[in-house]
Design an enzyme around this catalytic site. Structure first.
Site, PDB file in Angstrom:
ATOM      1  N   TYR A 216       0.808  -1.222   0.000  1.00 58.66           N
ATOM      2  CA  TYR A 216       0.000   0.000   0.000  1.00 58.66           C
ATOM      3  C   TYR A 216       0.837   1.266   0.000  1.00 58.66           C
ATOM      4  O   TYR A 216       0.369   2.323  -0.406  1.00 58.66           O
ATOM      5  CB  TYR A 216      -0.912   0.037   1.226  1.00 58.66           C
TER       6      TYR A 216
ATOM      7  N   ASP B  60      -1.890 -18.181   0.105  1.00 59.88           N
ATOM      8  CA  ASP B  60      -2.886 -18.886  -0.728  1.00 59.88           C
ATOM      9  C   ASP B  60      -3.523 -20.021   0.058  1.00 59.88           C
ATOM     10  O   ASP B  60      -4.741 -20.236   0.017  1.00 59.88           O
ATOM     11  CB  ASP B  60      -2.259 -19.368  -2.055  1.00 59.88           C
TER      12      ASP B  60
ATOM     13  N   ASP C 257     -11.728  -9.454   4.211  1.00 63.57           N
ATOM     14  CA  ASP C 257     -13.016  -9.493   3.502  1.00 63.57           C
ATOM     15  C   ASP C 257     -13.514 -10.933   3.391  1.00 63.57           C
ATOM     16  O   ASP C 257     -14.697 -11.220   3.583  1.00 63.57           O
ATOM     17  CB  ASP C 257     -12.886  -8.912   2.081  1.00 63.57           C
TER      18      ASP C 257
ATOM     19  N   LYS D  15       4.123 -15.164   1.978  1.00 63.98           N
ATOM     20  CA  LYS D  15       4.309 -15.853   0.699  1.00 63.98           C
ATOM     21  C   LYS D  15       5.803 -16.089   0.553  1.00 63.98           C
ATOM     22  O   LYS D  15       6.449 -15.653  -0.421  1.00 63.98           O
ATOM     23  CB  LYS D  15       3.718 -14.998  -0.443  1.00 63.98           C
TER      24      LYS D  15
END
Ligand code: IPM
Ligand code: MG
Length: 368
Positions: free
Chosen positions: A144, A233, A261, A201
């Protein structure tokens, strides 16, 4: 004796003004019961600030936030301000700007299942049985806030040879940034079920390999807390497959955005997910959902994520756990009685239990 706190309200855009009014109503009501009073200031953030001042985070807004004891934010953004033109201001810059300026590096997003909503979830009741997790999202670094650029690439090197526009964003973390958020997660886990999933990751990204190294260094200081490394993932899959395995999950900014979310669906609706953004100074509380422009002004938005953000404010900024518990109980009671806004409506919800934003706020207040 009444203790007074000053609250900076940032209603923002879309359903923001409607839901923040309910948050304020609940705060005043619970305060009256517990000897707390609140003085409010209100400022512009997001699209409304762009319209009024040309910028999404005006200086006066930041000053009002900094002068307060806590900030209550509703939501920003809407199609009116959507643009891909890098030269134009965007409402989200206001949100990211205030997070950065207040140093709010720790974003806590609790995912809890209210019993009455167990079958409002898209998942089977037996899958969400026992779910009680806290996502700790790093909020002021990573993808971000990394270096980014869009430019015209004459050569189109490495991408098929054709000249054209190119863009990049960078995912960068320092040891310091990783350590403070991971420590936050471990400290919090100690007060919960003593398990931290560190989500990264590391099989692909260098920033994740540093993340994992630092996470384990921190973990060594917490022998009583279990650390589980999980690739992002796989975490996305495990959240659906076996969500009850998670207690605290700590992760990079964008991974946390996406996973939270997803996790909200365990609770039935994004309209139920509150959040607290903490740093070393004034903290900010906001629902995890957006400004829902499609239903703005209709009086039907679910104010519960905002109300549960007020609960978090009482807990984290003011250390008033009894008042906070009261709000949680009141929300639970209202849901147990079968009252529903559209987003958490169930097949069996009778028409006369389907209510709007203001009624939902009033009902919570009546149970305090
Ligand atoms: C959130 C939101 C924001 C984010 C948007 C509105 C910029 O999705 O708080 O999760 O990505 O952080
Ligand atoms: Mg998000």
């Amino acid at each position: 004796m009444t203790t007074n706190y000053s609250i900076c309200l940032l209603p923002g855009d879309g359903i923001g003004p409607e839901i923040i009014a309910e948050g304020r109503k609940v705060l005043d009501a619970v305060g009256a019961k517990h000897g707390l009073s609140f003085t409010y200031s209100e400022a512009l953030l997001g699209g409304c600030a762009i319209d009024a001042t040309g910028t999404a985070l005006p200086d006066e807004t930041l000053a009002a936030a900094q002068a307060s004891d806590a900030v209550l934010l509703a939501a920003v953004g809407g199609p009116k301000w959507d643009t891909t033109d890098p030269a134009k201001p965007r409402p989200e810059q206001g949100l990211l700007g205030i997070r950065k300026a207040l140093g709010l590096y720790a974003n806590l997003r609790p995912v809890r299942i209210f019993k009455a909503l167990a079958d409002a979830s898209a998942l089977k009741p037996e899958v969400i049985d026992g779910v009680d997790m806290l996502i700790v999202r790093e909020l002021t670094g990573g993808l971000y806030f990394g270096r980014r650029e869009r430019f015209y690439d004459e050569e189109g090197c490495g991408a098929g040879g054709a000249a054209g526009q190119r863009a990049y964003d960078t995912l960068e973390y320092s040891e310091y940034e990783i350590e403070r958020i991971v420590r936050h997660a471990f400290d919090t886990a100690r007060k919960r079920s003593c398990r931290v999933h560190s989500i990264d990751k590391a099989n692909v990204l260098e920033s994740s390999r540093l993340w994992r190294e630092v996470a384990h260094r921190v973990a060594a200081d917490y022998p009583d807390v279990e650390i589980v490394d999980m690739l992002v993932d796989n975490a996305a899959m495990q959240l659906i497959n076996n969500p009850a395995q998670f207690d605290v999950a700590v992760t990079e900014n964008m991974f946390g955005d996406i996973l939270s979310d997803e996790a909200s669906m365990l609770a039935g609706s994004l309209g139920m997910l509150a959040s607290a953004s903490l740093g070393d100074g004034v903290a900010l509380y906001e629902p995890s959902h957006g400004s829902a422009p499609d239903i703005a002004g209709k009086g039907i938005a679910n104010p519960l994520a905002q109300i549960l953000s007020v609960e978090m404010m009482l807990r984290y900024s003011f250390d008033k756990s009894e008042a906070a518990d009261d709000i949680a109980r009141a929300v639970e009671a209202v849901l147990d009685e079968g009252w529903r806004t559209g987003d958490i409506k169930q097949v069996e919800t009778p028409a006369d239990k389907l209510i709007g934003t203001v009624q939902m706020g009033d009902l919570v207040v009546s149970h305090l």
